[in-house]
Structure formats: C-alpha cells, structure tokens
Design a protein around this motif. Structure first.
Motif, PDB file in Angstrom:
ATOM      1  N   HIS A   1       0.748  -1.039   0.086  1.00  0.00           N
ATOM      2  CA  HIS A   1      -0.061  -0.167   0.004  1.00  0.00           C
ATOM      3  C   HIS A   1       1.028   1.316   0.086  1.00  0.00           C
ATOM      4  O   HIS A   1       1.569   1.244   1.020  1.00  0.00           O
ATOM      5  CB  HIS A   1      -0.753   0.019   1.258  1.00  0.00           C
ATOM      6  CG  HIS A   1      -1.764   1.121   1.223  1.00  0.00           C
ATOM      7  ND1 HIS A   1      -3.074   1.246   0.983  1.00  0.00           N
ATOM      8  CD2 HIS A   1      -1.527   2.553   1.594  1.00  0.00           C
ATOM      9  CE1 HIS A   1      -3.617   2.365   1.049  1.00  0.00           C
ATOM     10  NE2 HIS A   1      -2.619   3.128   1.622  1.00  0.00           N
TER      11      HIS A   1
ATOM     12  N   TYR B   1       0.013  -7.865  -4.993  1.00  0.00           N
ATOM     13  CA  TYR B   1      -1.183  -6.825  -5.063  1.00  0.00           C
ATOM     14  C   TYR B   1      -0.584  -5.599  -4.480  1.00  0.00           C
ATOM     15  O   TYR B   1       0.071  -5.424  -3.641  1.00  0.00           O
ATOM     16  CB  TYR B   1      -2.139  -7.495  -3.987  1.00  0.00           C
ATOM     17  CG  TYR B   1      -3.270  -6.361  -3.928  1.00  0.00           C
ATOM     18  CD1 TYR B   1      -4.503  -6.365  -4.826  1.00  0.00           C
ATOM     19  CD2 TYR B   1      -3.499  -5.863  -2.830  1.00  0.00           C
ATOM     20  CE1 TYR B   1      -5.255  -5.333  -5.010  1.00  0.00           C
ATOM     21  CE2 TYR B   1      -4.464  -4.720  -2.697  1.00  0.00           C
ATOM     22  CZ  TYR B   1      -5.495  -4.622  -3.621  1.00  0.00           C
ATOM     23  OH  TYR B   1      -6.449  -3.722  -3.514  1.00  0.00           O
TER      24      TYR B   1
ATOM     25  N   GLU C   1      -1.733  -1.126  -3.987  1.00  0.00           N
ATOM     26  CA  GLU C   1      -2.815  -0.300  -3.864  1.00  0.00           C
ATOM     27  C   GLU C   1      -2.103   1.053  -3.171  1.00  0.00           C
ATOM     28  O   GLU C   1      -1.138   1.213  -2.705  1.00  0.00           O
ATOM     29  CB  GLU C   1      -4.006  -0.799  -3.007  1.00  0.00           C
ATOM     30  CG  GLU C   1      -3.604  -1.006  -1.704  1.00  0.00           C
ATOM     31  CD  GLU C   1      -4.646  -1.401  -0.692  1.00  0.00           C
ATOM     32  OE1 GLU C   1      -5.581  -2.160  -0.980  1.00  0.00           O
ATOM     33  OE2 GLU C   1      -4.451  -1.099   0.559  1.00  0.00           O
TER      34      GLU C   1
ATOM     35  N   ASP D   1      -3.355   5.564  -3.214  1.00  0.00           N
ATOM     36  CA  ASP D   1      -3.343   6.540  -4.225  1.00  0.00           C
ATOM     37  C   ASP D   1      -2.219   7.641  -4.363  1.00  0.00           C
ATOM     38  O   ASP D   1      -2.143   8.577  -4.950  1.00  0.00           O
ATOM     39  CB  ASP D   1      -4.756   7.392  -4.171  1.00  0.00           C
ATOM     40  CG  ASP D   1      -4.662   7.487  -2.304  1.00  0.00           C
ATOM     41  OD1 ASP D   1      -3.731   7.511  -1.822  1.00  0.00           O
ATOM     42  OD2 ASP D   1      -5.993   7.743  -2.019  1.00  0.00           O
TER      43      ASP D   1
ATOM     44  N   LYS E   1      -3.241  -6.808  -9.729  1.00  0.00           N
ATOM     45  CA  LYS E   1      -3.595  -5.321  -9.566  1.00  0.00           C
ATOM     46  C   LYS E   1      -2.596  -4.715  -9.117  1.00  0.00           C
ATOM     47  O   LYS E   1      -2.123  -5.122  -7.968  1.00  0.00           O
ATOM     48  CB  LYS E   1      -4.851  -5.353  -8.562  1.00  0.00           C
ATOM     49  CG  LYS E   1      -6.049  -4.629  -9.592  1.00  0.00           C
ATOM     50  CD  LYS E   1      -7.211  -4.345  -8.643  1.00  0.00           C
ATOM     51  CE  LYS E   1      -7.533  -2.727  -8.712  1.00  0.00           C
ATOM     52  NZ  LYS E   1      -8.647  -2.256  -7.914  1.00  0.00           N
ATOM     53  N   GLY E   2      -2.340  -3.606  -9.317  1.00  0.00           N
ATOM     54  CA  GLY E   2      -1.716  -2.164  -8.413  1.00  0.00           C
ATOM     55  C   GLY E   2      -0.124  -2.455  -8.571  1.00  0.00           C
ATOM     56  O   GLY E   2       0.521  -1.493  -8.043  1.00  0.00           O
TER      57      GLY E   2
ATOM     58  N   ASP F   1       3.254  -1.589 -10.155  1.00  0.00           N
ATOM     59  CA  ASP F   1       3.558  -0.836 -11.310  1.00  0.00           C
ATOM     60  C   ASP F   1       4.769  -1.384 -12.206  1.00  0.00           C
ATOM     61  O   ASP F   1       4.866  -1.207 -13.381  1.00  0.00           O
ATOM     62  CB  ASP F   1       3.953   0.437 -10.825  1.00  0.00           C
ATOM     63  CG  ASP F   1       3.182   1.418 -10.047  1.00  0.00           C
ATOM     64  OD1 ASP F   1       2.208   1.470 -10.828  1.00  0.00           O
ATOM     65  OD2 ASP F   1       3.231   1.701  -8.906  1.00  0.00           O
TER      66      ASP F   1
END
Ligand SMILES: Nc1ncnc2c1ncn2[C@@H]1O[C@H](COP(=O)(O)OP(=O)(O)O)[C@@H](O)[C@H]1O
Ligand SMILES: [Mg+2]
Lengths: 307, 238
Positions: free
Chosen positions: A102, A132, A134, A136, A165-166, A168
């Motif tokens: 995160h 995974y 996540e 912002d 997902k997520g 880079d």
C-alpha cells in the motif's frame, strides 16, 4: 501482534487471510517481523547474515501449511528478503506467500523477494504466491520476485502465481533444476494496466530422466502497459517440457513472448506455444447475444481467463 | 411474432457486389418455423441479421409490432431474441455454469442447471464446472448452446443447425426439447435445419435458395422442391 486496517486488508488480498492463520506462519510487515508460529514439524528461523528466514519442514510432514505474507504499508520502503524453504523427503505441504504494497506516498516502495526451494525426494509442494498493490500516492509499487527451485528425485511442485492489480513494475524470475522423475508445474497470471511493466522469465533445466515441466502463463495487458514473457526450457535427459504463453492485448498495450526450447538429448520432448491477440470477436458477440453489453462481455471474458 | 420485411444483404467481395440475401419477407408466428435450403443459400446470414450480428443492407425487422432493425446485438437480446450459433464459441476459464447463469441473467442453482442440462442429455454433475474450452467435443458444445437458449426462455429462439454433431443423442430427444421448450416458454422457435425429423415438427417450412425464398409451405409441399434443389442428395440425409 498488532496490525492496522490497511495491513489486515493487504493480508487478506495476498493470502486470503482473515487475521492470523492456522499452522506455521511468519508475517512480515513494514520490514520487520509482525508474528510467527512454528509447529512440531515446521520450524522458521531468522537468518543471521541477510534479511530473511529459513523454513525447515521435517521429512514426512503431511497436510500442513506455511503462510509467509509480507505487507508494506509505509511509502518509500525498499527491501530485499531471502527466504529458503527446506522441504523434507516424503512431505506434502502447502506454502502460501504473498506480498501486498500500500503506497499512499510519493516515494517508490520496493519489495524484492528471493525464494529458494529445496524439495526433498518424493515430496509434494504446492506453492501459492500473490502480488497486490494499492494506494493513491504517486510513489511506484515495485516487486521483483526471484524463485529458485531444486527438485530432488520424484518430487513434485506446483507453483501458482498471480499479479492482478496495482504493481507498477515487476521483474519476475524463476529458475529451476529438475531431477529424475520430478515434475514442476507453473501457472502464472498477470494483469497490467496504466503504464505498468511486467517482465517474467522462466528457466527450467530438465536434468533428470523422466523429469517434466509445464509452464503456463496467462495474461491480460490493458491500456499502455507492457509485458514480456521469456521462457527457456532445456531438456538434458529423456524428459517432457511444455511452455505456454497465452495473452490478451487491449488498447495500446504491448506483449512479447520470447521462447527458447533446447533439446540436449534425443529423448527430450519440448513444446512451446504462444498465443497473443485481442479478445476474439465471436466471444464478445456470443455474450452480447445473451444480453450483456460489450463492456460486460469483456469483463466476463477477462475474469474467466484469469480465474 | 417476428416479421421480416424486404430484407436484403449485400457485401463487396474483391470489389464485386455480392447479393447474399435478396428481398426476404417472412412472418414467424407459429410454434416451429424451419428454414432449410442448400449450403450457402444464406440461412446463417439471415439468423445473424435477426440477432443483430450483421445489419441488413435493406429492409426492416419487426418484433411484436416494434421496429428493432437498428438495435444492437445486446438490445435485440434484451428485446427477447435468443440465438444458438451453428458454431458454438469456446471460452477459456468460463464454465458451463457461468454461461448458463449469464444466459439466465441470474446466478443459477445446481438444480436449475441440472434442469437445463438434463434436458439436452448432459449430466449436470459431470458438466457444470467444466470449462467451455477446447476440451469439450463439438456435440457437447452444441448441447450446451441449446441449454443456454433454454435458460434464456425468450419470445423468439433461433437455432442454427442444432442437430449438427449430435450423433449419440437421438433426434427424437432434440425434437422433444423443442416441444418442451414451446410448452414452457410459449414463444416462437425458428430452426435452421436439413433434418427430416425436424422438418416433421415444422408448422411452416421456408426453403431458401441463392439468397431468395424459393417457397414457403408444409413439409408435403416443400419436400419435392428440396429433393429437386441442387446441392441436395437424397442419399445423404442423416
Ligand atoms: N461477409 C461475407 N463476404 C462474402 N461472402 C459472404 C459473407 N458472408 C456470407 N457470405 C457468403 O454468403 C453465402 C451464404 O452464407 P451462409 O448464410 O453462411 O449460408 P448457409 O448458412 O445457408 O450455409 C455463402 O456463399 C457465403 O460464402
Ligand atoms: Mg449456415
């Protein structure tokens, strides 16, 4: 052990864990140990020389599992972790590793995990790894896993990896050496979007008589993302090797598949298949005749493909 | 009730205009309307036009009095048209249960799936979790395709050569599926077929040839025409 909401969510995403798992586990959070449990048959020991752990599974251990999730919730954290799995002869275990990042900040977060598996004779291992990301923040979420596998006579390992997902940027490398009668099955699933880049590289040496491997990569590349799939399978004995790369490209994404299969023995039988293309028009149309919109049809096709 | 009014379809093939369907006008208001005709006569093209997969060059499509010519495939499906393809489509990772659920428009239970699958001679236990991929035979795919149409139960159902590849399963079962389907759904069923057993249940038979309706009538009226039409060999019926 105390984990906050973000860390608990990440744990669920990468290890399907709701809180603390049963059996042996080691939870690493923001670069430090957040919890550990060992069992009579499975020991976990912190490494002295480098950051990481040794997971020691006694010969004959059956139906036990080990969870070693990693969560990074602090922006800008960069780490390299070395985990070695010593899997005793005749054991049958499930190992679940996973890494969730995160990143709510602007600095890049990077986790590089080097996992080595020494699988004893006749042992069976199922290894599940999920990645995974996540958050912002503008900071990149980077993951570079390396997996090294050594399979002893008649052992069997099944490896399932997913990065949905997520993340880079990822540079994933898997290297394996397979002895007589041993089998390695790898199933990889990747989805990239935005400007993500994923490189995945497999190198399997089929050294043993009647050794075999089946590497299957399924991926979806959306938007401006890029993927590269490299596989090398060397047949050094009477063996069977099969690699498959099956990719769906959408939007402006780019996917390349670079196979090398090499027979160094006349009884080596090696196959490589690669299929790259957009979603088949007839698949979209079939689902639209069931009343789905084109967008809904696309979602169904992709989620089935990556299931 | 489906009405086709002066449907024509032409394509450019290497710069040459090719008329595939020519001025087709037809009403489908019976239980079973069977479209027959030699290969290449335009039967599948006509079905694709009704389902919205291709747009007619000319003509209108009316469903229960409403002009649906310009609706998309999705909207035609929602308006009540189902279409079982001549060549069913395979999907990686999508299971029989997923497809039947999507067709039904809701999550279905095992019992419901079993109802649809057993109707087409498949045991739900063996099939419900199978992926609809290359591991299924052509005949299995055709039956799943029919099961999806059953799950949709719409006012118009189109079947494009449903008998193809269904070897082990008797044609009697296939005609019974259509009869049961009509009983429960009460819609109109349009079947493209060469099979005499299917022609037997037709309330109306439409004979297409070279993109044109050659004749509309009962089996007794049409059979002599079929046998006379080129491309038909009376020895290769089943
Ligand atoms: N897009 C197209 N371009 C050129 N020819 C086409 C096209 N679509 C269909 N056809 C031709 O139209 C004719 C009718 O095809 P089809 O409807 O599939 O016939 P049927 O189902 O009766 O066997 C065939 O000759 C076919 O080759
Ligand atoms: Mg046809």
């Amino acid at each position: 052990m105390t984990l906050d909401k973000i860390q608990l969510d990440l744990l669920e995403k990468v290890a399907d864990l709701h809180g603390v798992p049963s059996g042996a586990y080691n939870i690493r959070s923001n670069g430090t140990k957040a919890g550990r449990n060992t069992t009579a048959n499975i020991d976990i020991v912190t490494k002295e020389d480098v950051d990481g752990i040794d997971i020691i599974i006694k010969p004959g251990t059956k139906n036990e599992s080990v969870h070693i999730p990693v969560v990074l919730a602090e922006s800008g954290l960069q780490e390299t972790v070395y985990n070695d799995f010593h899997i005793g002869e005749n054991s049958d275990v499930v190992i679940v590793a996973g890494c969730g990042i995160h990143n709510g900040g602007d600095a890049a977060s990077r986790h590089s995990g080097v996992h080595r598996f020494f699988v004893g004779k006749n042992a069976r291992v199922k290894y599940i790894e999920k990645h995974y990301g996540e958050g912002d923040g503008r900071g990149e979420r980077i993951m570079n896993p390396t997996t090294v596998v050594e399979l002893a006579e008649n052992s069997y390992m099944e490896m399932e990896t997913a990065q949905i997902k997520g993340i880079d940027s990822t540079n994933r490398k898997t290297v394996a050496k397979i002895a007589d009668g041993a089998t390695l099955i790898i199933g990889e699933k990747i989805m990239t979007h935005g400007s993500q880049v994923a490189v995945t590289e497999f190198e399997v040496e089929l050294n043993g008589k009647d050794s075999s491997t089946h590497v299957v990569s399924r991926s979806v590349a959306k938007e401006d993302s890029q993927q590269k799939f490299i596989s090398r399978v060397y047949g050094n004995n009477a063996c069977n090797g099969h690699t498959e790369c099956d990719a769906i490209v959408m939007d402006n994404a780019k996917v390349s598949a670079i196979p090398e299969i090499k027979a160094n023995h006349t009884d080596a039988s090696l196959i490589h298949e690669a299929v790259i293309g957009k979603i088949a028009g007839e698949q979209l149309i079939k689902l639209m005749t069931l009343g789905l919109t084109e967008k809904e049809a696309e979602e169904q096709i992709i989620s089935g493909f990556l299931k | 009730m489906l009405e086709l009014k002066n449907i024509s379809y032409s394509v450019e093939d290497n710069g040459v205009k090719k008329d595939i369907l020519k001025d087709i006008s037809l009403t489908v208001d019976e239980r079973f309307v069977v479209i027959t005709g030699p290969n290449g006569s335009g039967k599948s093209t006509l079905a694709k036009i009704i389902a919205g997969i291709i747009k007619p060059t000319r003509g209108r499509i009316i469903l229960d009095g409403e002009d649906i010519t310009d609706l998309s495939v999705t909207d035609k499906a929602k308006a009540g048209i189902s279409f079982a393809f001549q060549q069913p489509v395979r999907f990686k990772g999508i299971t029989v249960k997923d497809l039947i659920s999507l067709a039904a428009g809701k999550k279905i239970s095992f019992t419901e799936a079993c109802d649809y699958l057993s109707e087409v001679g498949l045991c739900a236990r063996d099939y419900i979790n199978r992926e609809v991929n290359g591991s299924l035979s052509g005949g299995e795919m055709k039956r799943i395709e029919i099961a999806m149409i059953l799950a949709r139960s719409t006012k118009l159902s189109l079947f494009d050569e449903p008998e193809a590849g269904i070897d082990l399963w008797s044609f009697n079962s296939l005609t019974r599926v259509f009869e049961n389907m009509h009983q429960s759904v009460k819609g109109n069923i349009m079947i493209i077929s060469h099979q005499e057993r299917i022609l037997d249940i037709a309330d109306k038979i439409v004979l297409l040839k070279d993109g044109r309706i050659r004749q509309i009538g009962t089996k007794e009226e049409i059979m002599p025409q079929i046998l006379g039409a080129t491309g038909y060999c009376p020895q290769i019926k089943e």
